[in-house]
Design an enzyme around this catalytic site. Structure first.
Site, PDB file in Angstrom:
ATOM      1  N   THR A 226       0.825  -1.208   0.000  1.00 54.65           N
ATOM      2  CA  THR A 226       0.000   0.000   0.000  1.00 54.65           C
ATOM      3  C   THR A 226       0.860   1.259   0.000  1.00 54.65           C
ATOM      4  O   THR A 226       2.023   1.218   0.410  1.00 54.65           O
ATOM      5  CB  THR A 226      -0.903   0.005   1.256  1.00 54.65           C
ATOM      6  OG1 THR A 226      -1.827   1.078   1.181  1.00 54.65           O
ATOM      7  CG2 THR A 226      -0.107   0.161   2.537  1.00 54.65           C
ATOM      8  N   GLY A 238       1.543   2.268   8.453  1.00 56.50           N
ATOM      9  CA  GLY A 238       0.258   1.638   8.730  1.00 56.50           C
ATOM     10  C   GLY A 238       0.413   0.184   9.138  1.00 56.50           C
ATOM     11  O   GLY A 238       1.488  -0.258   9.569  1.00 56.50           O
ATOM     12  N   THR A 259      -7.406  -4.359   5.268  1.00 53.82           N
ATOM     13  CA  THR A 259      -7.391  -3.072   4.592  1.00 53.82           C
ATOM     14  C   THR A 259      -8.195  -2.101   5.451  1.00 53.82           C
ATOM     15  O   THR A 259      -9.023  -2.516   6.261  1.00 53.82           O
ATOM     16  CB  THR A 259      -7.986  -3.185   3.171  1.00 53.82           C
ATOM     17  OG1 THR A 259      -7.939  -1.898   2.547  1.00 53.82           O
ATOM     18  CG2 THR A 259      -9.421  -3.679   3.176  1.00 53.82           C
ATOM     19  N   GLY A 260      -7.913  -0.817   5.287  1.00 49.26           N
ATOM     20  CA  GLY A 260      -8.616   0.179   6.087  1.00 49.26           C
ATOM     21  C   GLY A 260      -7.672   0.907   7.020  1.00 49.26           C
ATOM     22  O   GLY A 260      -6.449   0.842   6.844  1.00 49.26           O
ATOM     23  N   GLY A 262      -5.195   1.658   9.305  1.00 49.07           N
ATOM     24  CA  GLY A 262      -4.185   0.762   9.853  1.00 49.07           C
ATOM     25  C   GLY A 262      -3.994   0.887  11.341  1.00 49.07           C
ATOM     26  O   GLY A 262      -3.667  -0.100  12.023  1.00 49.07           O
TER      27      GLY A 262
HETATM   28  N1  ASP Z   1      -4.316  -0.153   5.775  1.00 52.59           N
HETATM   29  C1  ASP Z   1      -3.738   0.942   5.050  1.00 52.59           C
HETATM   30  C2  ASP Z   1      -2.998   1.840   5.988  1.00 52.59           C
HETATM   31  O1  ASP Z   1      -3.498   2.112   7.066  1.00 52.59           O
HETATM   32  C3  ASP Z   1      -4.704   1.747   4.275  1.00 52.59           C
HETATM   33  C4  ASP Z   1      -5.918   1.037   3.733  1.00 52.59           C
HETATM   34  O2  ASP Z   1      -5.895  -0.151   3.448  1.00 52.59           O
HETATM   35  O3  ASP Z   1      -6.961   1.655   3.579  1.00 52.59           O
HETATM   36  O4  ASP Z   1      -1.953   2.315   5.627  1.00 52.59           O
END
Ligand code: ASP
Length: 353
Positions: A226, A238, A259-260, A262
């Site tokens: 990411t 993250g 995902t999301g 972190g």
């Molecule tokens: N998980 C990722 C982060 O926090 C971002 C994402 O997957 O939305 O860097």
């Protein structure tokens, strides 16, 4: 990003009955107890690869060029996630990703196999394929995680090419964001408001590809990569490169990825938790749901406006996912179908902003 979201919304609306049935079939595979196949279950699954979001479809297809020929799961996940890493239209993974608040594109990635071998890089700059650097960390160093300058130095020593990852489109979006941002770039600025509440990227300026594969020989592997949260503070890392947070694989049980936001995943060691719950007998879907509910329970207010999604596959190839917010989807690819995209179940069932 918003274009992709629109596409995703449209394509999920168009999910066919047969695809949902296929998703149901995935969820109806034999449950496991204590990491052992349940009675009637197969010890060895057919090859399958799953990954987060709609961009996982193309990534899975690249992984399938290896899995479909009997190749190794580790090679498949590395090859698969390189697709969004190189996709300039993807603003949350690799080259073309949105920068941090000071204008630097910094990337996080991790890779793990069934035997607990793992490697990761965090906040690495100028390298198009951080996942491949993560694999080199795993295979050619005594360490697990290299960060920032040191990670870049290692990558260059390994022959990776240094390049500018900030595309004109991402730079334009960064300038647009600055017009309304609550805090400003810290370089050449007297403004040092870090914004202690809320995430800088907003609801839709982040996403990750997390990929899990099982090959024809029953070997599991996972990868996660990411550019992280758009407009994050410089140096912010993250969940994606943190083994046990953004990614975890255990050959006796299965794998999980996230995902999301972190920060919430790190606080709960999310992917490790999902795998441990599967070890205790939960299905991938149940395990993902319980991990999501831990976050919601701890952050009841905040969870109304943030997204976290988990995706898991056990060693029998059974797949499950769960998210806080509506809109998460995961891609599934196997010998039957190479372009599956399945909407995840979620705590909230309406769109959020
Ligand atoms: N998980 C990722 C982060 O926090 C971002 C994402 O997957 O939305 O860097």
């Amino acid at each position: 990003m918003s274009d992709r979201r629109r596409f995703l919304k449209g394509s999920l609306l168009g999910v066919s009955a047969s695809m949902l049935a296929w998703g149901g079939k995935l969820a109806a595979a034999p449950a496991t107890r204590g990491g052992q196949p349940a009675a009637g279950g197969t010890a060895k699954a057919a090859a399958r690869v799953v990954s987060t979001w709609d961009f996982g479809v193309a990534a899975n297809q690249a992984a399938w060029t290896i899995l479909g020929k009997g190749g190794h799961a580790l090679d498949a996940v590395e090859t698969g996630v390189q697709v969004p890493e190189s996709d300039l239209k993807n603003h949350s993974v690799g080259k073309g990703g949105y920068p941090d608040r000071d204008g630097h594109v910094t990337l996080d990635a991790s890779i793990m196999d069934a035997d607990g071998n793992c490697g990761a890089v965090a906040a690495i700059e100028h390298i198009e394929h951080p996942i491949s650097v993560a694999r080199r960390v795993m295979e050619r160093t005594p360490h697990v995680l290299l960060v920032g300058e040191g990670a870049l130095q290692f990558a260059l020593e390994q022959g990776f090419r240094k390049q500018d990852l900030l595309t004109p489109e991402a730079e334009k979006a960064w300038h647009e964001w600055q017009k309304t941002a609550r805090y400003k770039p810290s370089i050449n600025s007297e403004v040092h408001d870090y914004g202690s509440t809320g995430m800088p990227g907003g609801a839709h300026n982040h996403d990750t590809i997390g990929m899990l594969a099982i090959d024809a020989n029953g070997r599991l592997a996972g990868a996660c990569t990411t550019s992280g949260m758009a407009w994050k503070m410089r140096g912010r890392v993250g969940d994606s490169p943190i083994i046990g947070a953004g990614l975890y694989v255990d050959g006796e049980v299965g794998g999980a990825t996230s995902t999301g936001v972190g920060e919430e995943v790190i606080r709960n060691a999310g992917s490790f938790l999902v795998v441990e719950l599967m070890r205790q007998g939960r299905s991938p879907q149940e395990a993902c749901k319980e991990a999501v509910m831990r976050i919601v329970k701890r952050r009841r207010e905040a969870s109304k406006t943030i997204q976290v999604g988990f995706l898991a596959m056990n060693r029998e190839g059974e797949v499950g996912a769960y998210a806080i917010q509506h809109g998460f989807a995961y891609a599934v690819c196997d010998a039957q179908k190479q372009d599956g995209l399945i909407p995840s179940q979620s705590v909230y069932t309406t769109s959020y902003s």
